[in-house]
Design a protein around this motif. Sequence first.
Motif, short mmCIF file in Angstrom:
data_model
loop_
_atom_site.label_atom_id
_atom_site.label_comp_id
_atom_site.label_asym_id
_atom_site.label_seq_id
_atom_site.Cartn_x
_atom_site.Cartn_y
_atom_site.Cartn_z
N LEU A 130 0.84 -1.20 0.00
CA LEU A 130 0.00 0.00 0.00
C LEU A 130 0.87 1.25 0.00
O LEU A 130 1.98 1.25 0.55
N ALA A 134 -2.66 5.34 1.29
CA ALA A 134 -3.66 4.30 1.47
C ALA A 134 -3.59 3.69 2.86
O ALA A 134 -4.62 3.38 3.47
N ARG A 137 -5.44 6.01 4.98
CA ARG A 137 -6.87 6.03 4.64
C ARG A 137 -7.60 4.79 5.09
O ARG A 137 -8.78 4.84 5.48
N LEU A 138 -6.91 3.65 5.06
CA LEU A 138 -7.57 2.38 5.35
C LEU A 138 -7.51 1.98 6.81
O LEU A 138 -8.03 0.93 7.17
N ALA A 248 -9.93 0.17 -2.91
CA ALA A 248 -9.17 1.12 -3.73
C ALA A 248 -9.85 2.48 -3.69
O ALA A 248 -11.02 2.61 -3.30
N ASN A 249 -9.12 3.52 -4.08
CA ASN A 249 -9.68 4.87 -4.14
C ASN A 249 -10.52 4.98 -5.40
O ASN A 249 -10.01 4.90 -6.52
N ASP A 275 -4.12 1.73 -9.30
CA ASP A 275 -4.57 2.84 -8.47
C ASP A 275 -3.36 3.41 -7.73
O ASP A 275 -2.95 2.89 -6.69
N LYS A 277 -3.06 5.77 -5.86
CA LYS A 277 -3.36 6.25 -4.52
C LYS A 277 -3.54 5.11 -3.52
O LYS A 277 -3.74 5.37 -2.32
N THR A 278 -3.50 3.87 -3.99
CA THR A 278 -3.68 2.73 -3.10
C THR A 278 -2.49 1.78 -3.11
O THR A 278 -2.01 1.37 -2.05
#
Length: 322
Positions: A130, A134, A137-138, A248-249, A275, A277-278
């Motif tokens: 990741l 990410a 975010r996760l 995923a984003n 992705d 961003k992920t």
Amino acid sequence: MTRLVALAGTISVLVALGLASLTAQNGAGSGYMPPRTAWGDPDLQGVYTNSNEYATPLERPKEFEGKRLSDLSAEDVARARQQATKQAIAGLANGEVRGPDEWWLQLLDLGKRNQPWLIVDPPDGHVPSLTPEATQRLKGIRTKSSFLGGPFNGPEDLGMLERCISRSVPASMIPVMYGNNYQIIQSPGLIVITYEIIHEARVIPLDGRPHLGANVRAHMGDPRGRWEGNSLVVETTNFTSASAYRNANADSFRVVERFTRVAPDRIEWTATLDDPKTWTRPWTIAMPLTADPNPIFPFECHEHNYGLRNILSAARAAERNQ
């Protein structure tokens, strides 16, 4: 092989070698030329299944540590096939085969599994790391599933499949215990793929139109197709946050699939997940689809969906008894 073209510029030669090796082991001849439709496109039409790939690990198992798919011998693949049912049973709750599980495992022929794991790129067979964004975010995000013990405060706490909403892309092509059938229908400028589970249908334009605006989103995303030689390439964007695969984003997530008919009864399918961003790099899964003489059946998920109601009512009963 001509079917093994670079996947959106992200797939290495090792991926091609791995898929070529597996294809050779399973008897699909190189240089196969698919039939054409009346308007000249490669003909992919028919009903296909990938039930034999049920419970195939996404990532490379420890027993194959240090090996790439291209390194596997026929003996390696044969051994993986012999172990497939045992491993599927071990993945069930407590490693026990209960009523419905036993029925379905008897119907599936996991001894025909085509590959020991699904990720063909990166070559190590693992999901890329990741990104720092990410990871942040996760934090605290829980995969929604009734099999993880709740909470069960409302329907939103359960997954989209359990709520009969969607399986999205590429999850819709990853087999579960039943209903792993797909129908492809073609017309000039359009292809429709219908998935038996949830009975979702993707209408894929081939006329070069741009994707929809970023404010228009769908659980199955917004697909756009094109032909590259004998391969149908489908790029899908515009997912919803609820449906983006593996959290995923949705704003930056893109899936590029390839459908290539490599034998009269076989389509090779790959999906590259991108992705930035992920994940730190794009990654690709691959799986064969085998022609099935049977039609796809209605999947009336919402009718008598007692599972969802019973899970929530049982949770309320448990609360009252505390």
